[in-house]
Design a protein around this motif. Structure first.
Motif, PDB file in Angstrom:
ATOM      1  N   GLY A   1       8.423   0.856 -41.845  1.00  0.00           N
ATOM      2  CA  GLY A   1       7.774   2.038 -42.396  1.00  0.00           C
ATOM      3  C   GLY A   1       6.265   2.024 -42.266  1.00  0.00           C
ATOM      4  N   PRO A   2       5.576   1.008 -42.795  1.00  0.00           N
ATOM      5  CA  PRO A   2       4.114   0.948 -42.650  1.00  0.00           C
ATOM      6  C   PRO A   2       3.651   0.894 -41.194  1.00  0.00           C
ATOM      7  CG  PRO A   2       4.857  -0.536 -44.381  1.00  0.00           C
ATOM      8  CD  PRO A   2       6.089  -0.035 -43.697  1.00  0.00           C
ATOM      9  N   SER A   3       4.436   0.262 -40.332  1.00  0.00           N
ATOM     10  CA  SER A   3       4.066   0.190 -38.912  1.00  0.00           C
ATOM     11  C   SER A   3       4.085   1.577 -38.279  1.00  0.00           C
ATOM     12  CB  SER A   3       5.026  -0.746 -38.168  1.00  0.00           C
ATOM     13  OG  SER A   3       4.911  -2.071 -38.639  1.00  0.00           O
ATOM     14  N   VAL A   4       5.110   2.372 -38.599  1.00  0.00           N
ATOM     15  CA  VAL A   4       5.207   3.738 -38.069  1.00  0.00           C
ATOM     16  C   VAL A   4       4.046   4.587 -38.579  1.00  0.00           C
ATOM     17  CG1 VAL A   4       6.586   5.846 -38.076  1.00  0.00           C
ATOM     18  CG2 VAL A   4       7.701   3.626 -37.753  1.00  0.00           C
ATOM     19  N   GLU A   5       3.709   4.434 -39.864  1.00  0.00           N
ATOM     20  CA  GLU A   5       2.603   5.201 -40.437  1.00  0.00           C
ATOM     21  C   GLU A   5       1.274   4.834 -39.774  1.00  0.00           C
ATOM     22  OE1 GLU A   5       2.630   4.592 -44.610  1.00  0.00           O
ATOM     23  OE2 GLU A   5       4.581   5.570 -44.922  1.00  0.00           O
ATOM     24  N   GLU A   6       1.084   3.542 -39.511  1.00  0.00           N
ATOM     25  CA  GLU A   6      -0.153   3.100 -38.864  1.00  0.00           C
ATOM     26  C   GLU A   6      -0.270   3.685 -37.456  1.00  0.00           C
ATOM     27  OE1 GLU A   6      -2.470  -1.092 -37.758  1.00  0.00           O
ATOM     28  OE2 GLU A   6      -0.493  -1.129 -38.711  1.00  0.00           O
ATOM     29  N   LEU A   7       0.829   3.671 -36.711  1.00  0.00           N
ATOM     30  CA  LEU A   7       0.825   4.251 -35.373  1.00  0.00           C
ATOM     31  C   LEU A   7       0.560   5.752 -35.433  1.00  0.00           C
ATOM     32  CD1 LEU A   7       1.345   4.101 -32.311  1.00  0.00           C
ATOM     33  CD2 LEU A   7       3.800   4.326 -32.801  1.00  0.00           C
ATOM     34  N   ARG A   8       1.217   6.433 -36.366  1.00  0.00           N
ATOM     35  CA  ARG A   8       1.032   7.882 -36.515  1.00  0.00           C
ATOM     36  C   ARG A   8      -0.426   8.213 -36.820  1.00  0.00           C
ATOM     37  NH1 ARG A   8       0.713  11.257 -40.845  1.00  0.00           N
ATOM     38  NH2 ARG A   8       1.463  13.417 -40.575  1.00  0.00           N
ATOM     39  N   ASP A   9      -1.045   7.476 -37.753  1.00  0.00           N
ATOM     40  CA  ASP A   9      -2.430   7.742 -38.114  1.00  0.00           C
ATOM     41  C   ASP A   9      -3.367   7.517 -36.929  1.00  0.00           C
ATOM     42  OD1 ASP A   9      -1.597   8.343 -40.664  1.00  0.00           O
ATOM     43  OD2 ASP A   9      -2.137   6.376 -41.515  1.00  0.00           O
ATOM     44  N   ALA A  10      -3.110   6.479 -36.164  1.00  0.00           N
ATOM     45  CA  ALA A  10      -3.957   6.184 -34.991  1.00  0.00           C
ATOM     46  C   ALA A  10      -3.849   7.299 -33.956  1.00  0.00           C
ATOM     47  CB  ALA A  10      -3.557   4.845 -34.382  1.00  0.00           C
ATOM     48  N   ILE A  11      -2.633   7.808 -33.742  1.00  0.00           N
ATOM     49  CA  ILE A  11      -2.437   8.887 -32.771  1.00  0.00           C
ATOM     50  C   ILE A  11      -3.133  10.163 -33.235  1.00  0.00           C
ATOM     51  CG2 ILE A  11      -0.705  10.418 -31.747  1.00  0.00           C
ATOM     52  CD1 ILE A  11       1.203   8.014 -31.695  1.00  0.00           C
ATOM     53  N   LEU A  12      -2.945  10.529 -34.497  1.00  0.00           N
ATOM     54  CA  LEU A  12      -3.554  11.754 -35.016  1.00  0.00           C
ATOM     55  C   LEU A  12      -5.077  11.670 -34.987  1.00  0.00           C
ATOM     56  CD1 LEU A  12      -1.216  12.550 -38.049  1.00  0.00           C
ATOM     57  CD2 LEU A  12      -1.291  13.688 -35.814  1.00  0.00           C
ATOM     58  N   ASP A  13      -5.609  10.505 -35.334  1.00  0.00           N
ATOM     59  CA  ASP A  13      -7.063  10.329 -35.315  1.00  0.00           C
ATOM     60  C   ASP A  13      -7.611  10.469 -33.897  1.00  0.00           C
ATOM     61  OD1 ASP A  13      -9.641   9.437 -36.585  1.00  0.00           O
ATOM     62  OD2 ASP A  13      -9.355   7.785 -35.175  1.00  0.00           O
ATOM     63  N   THR A  14      -6.902   9.909 -32.934  1.00  0.00           N
ATOM     64  CA  THR A  14      -7.339   9.988 -31.542  1.00  0.00           C
ATOM     65  C   THR A  14      -7.296  11.422 -31.039  1.00  0.00           C
ATOM     66  OG1 THR A  14      -6.504   7.751 -31.140  1.00  0.00           O
ATOM     67  CG2 THR A  14      -6.922   9.114 -29.207  1.00  0.00           C
TER      68      THR A  14
ATOM     69  N   ARG B   1      14.425   1.362 -27.311  1.00  0.00           N
ATOM     70  CA  ARG B   1      14.719   1.168 -28.723  1.00  0.00           C
ATOM     71  C   ARG B   1      13.830   2.051 -29.588  1.00  0.00           C
ATOM     72  NH1 ARG B   1      13.182  -4.540 -30.783  1.00  0.00           N
ATOM     73  NH2 ARG B   1      11.139  -3.562 -30.702  1.00  0.00           N
ATOM     74  N   ASP B   2      12.531   2.135 -29.222  1.00  0.00           N
ATOM     75  CA  ASP B   2      11.628   2.949 -30.018  1.00  0.00           C
ATOM     76  C   ASP B   2      11.943   4.430 -29.874  1.00  0.00           C
ATOM     77  OD1 ASP B   2      10.430   0.698 -30.913  1.00  0.00           O
ATOM     78  OD2 ASP B   2       8.691   0.810 -29.606  1.00  0.00           O
ATOM     79  N   ASN B   3      12.397   4.847 -28.701  1.00  0.00           N
ATOM     80  CA  ASN B   3      12.828   6.235 -28.544  1.00  0.00           C
ATOM     81  C   ASN B   3      13.949   6.563 -29.519  1.00  0.00           C
ATOM     82  OD1 ASN B   3      11.074   7.243 -26.621  1.00  0.00           O
ATOM     83  ND2 ASN B   3      12.304   6.523 -24.898  1.00  0.00           N
ATOM     84  N   LEU B   4      14.875   5.632 -29.657  1.00  0.00           N
ATOM     85  CA  LEU B   4      15.990   5.864 -30.571  1.00  0.00           C
ATOM     86  C   LEU B   4      15.522   5.861 -32.021  1.00  0.00           C
ATOM     87  CD1 LEU B   4      18.766   3.705 -28.906  1.00  0.00           C
ATOM     88  CD2 LEU B   4      18.723   6.174 -29.099  1.00  0.00           C
ATOM     89  N   ARG B   5      14.515   5.045 -32.314  1.00  0.00           N
ATOM     90  CA  ARG B   5      14.035   4.973 -33.701  1.00  0.00           C
ATOM     91  C   ARG B   5      13.348   6.275 -34.093  1.00  0.00           C
ATOM     92  NH1 ARG B   5      10.957   0.154 -33.913  1.00  0.00           N
ATOM     93  NH2 ARG B   5      12.866  -0.885 -34.537  1.00  0.00           N
ATOM     94  N   TYR B   6      12.502   6.807 -33.176  1.00  0.00           N
ATOM     95  CA  TYR B   6      11.708   7.970 -33.544  1.00  0.00           C
ATOM     96  C   TYR B   6      12.380   9.292 -33.143  1.00  0.00           C
ATOM     97  CZ  TYR B   6       8.320   4.243 -33.953  1.00  0.00           C
ATOM     98  OH  TYR B   6       7.696   3.063 -34.305  1.00  0.00           O
ATOM     99  N   ARG B   7      13.381   9.212 -32.276  1.00  0.00           N
ATOM    100  CA  ARG B   7      14.104  10.412 -31.854  1.00  0.00           C
ATOM    101  C   ARG B   7      15.603  10.166 -31.965  1.00  0.00           C
ATOM    102  NH1 ARG B   7      12.367  13.566 -27.837  1.00  0.00           N
ATOM    103  NH2 ARG B   7      14.356  14.605 -28.158  1.00  0.00           N
ATOM    104  N   PRO B   8      16.142  10.121 -33.171  1.00  0.00           N
ATOM    105  CA  PRO B   8      17.567   9.810 -33.327  1.00  0.00           C
ATOM    106  C   PRO B   8      18.471  10.819 -32.641  1.00  0.00           C
ATOM    107  CG  PRO B   8      16.613  10.617 -35.383  1.00  0.00           C
ATOM    108  CD  PRO B   8      15.467  10.377 -34.456  1.00  0.00           C
ATOM    109  N   ASP B   9      17.949  12.029 -32.347  1.00  0.00           N
ATOM    110  CA  ASP B   9      18.779  13.052 -31.705  1.00  0.00           C
ATOM    111  C   ASP B   9      19.194  12.669 -30.296  1.00  0.00           C
ATOM    112  OD1 ASP B   9      15.812  13.559 -31.522  1.00  0.00           O
ATOM    113  OD2 ASP B   9      16.514  14.882 -29.907  1.00  0.00           O
ATOM    114  N   ILE B  10      18.416  11.774 -29.618  1.00  0.00           N
ATOM    115  CA  ILE B  10      18.749  11.462 -28.238  1.00  0.00           C
ATOM    116  C   ILE B  10      19.855  10.425 -28.127  1.00  0.00           C
ATOM    117  CG2 ILE B  10      16.389  11.988 -27.496  1.00  0.00           C
ATOM    118  CD1 ILE B  10      15.917   9.024 -27.137  1.00  0.00           C
TER     119      ILE B  10
END
Length: 267
Positions: free
Chosen positions: A224-237, A256-265
């Motif tokens: 959870g915190p790892s995803v939030e950190e990545l999200r914040d870095a992307i939005l800031d950039t 694996r990360d595609n499946l984590r962030y895009r469960p629909d695929i």
């Protein structure tokens, strides 16, 4: 019994562990050294043992730093049997074919640069033909938690390491001079909570454990915190009009990360 280490000791790539039991010589993994151009010659260097003397290679998984020098091992005379899970066998073929293609392309570019100065032609570490030759050395495939007799006096059990598809830790039970010893080679161990892989299964009791400790000096963050950190870095950039470049392993992690962030695929 004799144990020696020819990689991933004092470094984090090039896993290659030697185990001598009686007159049988066994390798656990035969990986490539990675991390910089200065390692090219290290990958070309001698193994520290005669490849012709090795009887068995037990392969924990298909990442290049664990399987990447297998074609070179065969090229230098290894005629023993490679034992792995079925998934590791299939993935190793893809990984090694890709590595051979890249090595050939790099050698071609290097030769092109050297020719005007009269330099020697560059040779790839190994070729696609060498990879195909090495695949002939793969023999028995193993299931998780099913002990097999590698040779008289030596049994091996592969357990689910939860790292990538087919990855395993390996328990070796070896009898010499009437005494049995149990040795566990960890390979790379995965984390819990992966969406497409089982968590690593616990290894049994052993007399000796040979463990990969690339991240042994730190604790991984929770997902959870790892995803939030990545999200914040992307939005800031994006807010600053910048570009986002995310390096990742081509094998396993991107999927694996595609499946984590895009469960629909997954469907």
């Amino acid at each position: 019994m004799e144990m020696q280490f020819y990689g991933a000791a004092g470094g984090v790539t090039g896993s290659c562990h030697f185990l001598g039991v009686g007159n049988k010589k066994i390798l656990i993994d035969c990986g490539m050294f990675q991390g910089g151009h200065d390692l090219t010659e290290e990958n070309r260097s001698e193994f520290g043992f005669d490849a012709r003397d090795i009887h068995y290679l037990l392969l924990t998984h298909a990442h290049l730093d664990h399987c990447g020098r297998i074609p070179l091992l065969v090229k230098r005379g290894f005629r023993g049997e490679i034992i792995a899970t079925a998934a590791t066998r299939e993935l190793a073929r893809l990984v090694l074919m890709d590595a051979a293609g890249l090595a050939t392309e790099e050698a071609r570019h290097s030769s092109k640069r050297r020719r005007p100065q009269g330099g020697m032609e560059s040779e790839p570490l190994y070729t696609i033909t060498d990879v195909l030759d090495s695949m002939d050395r793969f023999g028995r495939t193993v299931d998780y938690d099913q002990a097999i007799e590698v040779c008289p006096g030596v049994r091996a059990t592969f357990g689910d390491a939860g790292h990538i598809l087919g990855s395993a830790w390996v328990l070796i039970e070896a009898s010499t001079t009437g005494k049995q010893q149990r040795i566990v080679y960890s390979g790379d161990l995965g984390n819990r909570g992966d969406p497409i892989l089982n968590p690593p299964s616990p290894a049994p009791e052993a007399d000796v454990i040979v463990m990969e400790t690339t991240y042994g000096d730190r604790l991984h963050k929770a997902i959870g915190p790892s995803v939030e950190e990545l999200r914040d870095a992307i939005l800031d950039t994006l807010e600053r009009g910048g570009d986002i470049i995310i390096p990742t392993f081509a094998l396993e992690r991107a999927q694996r990360d595609n499946l984590r962030y895009r469960p629909d695929i997954r469907q």
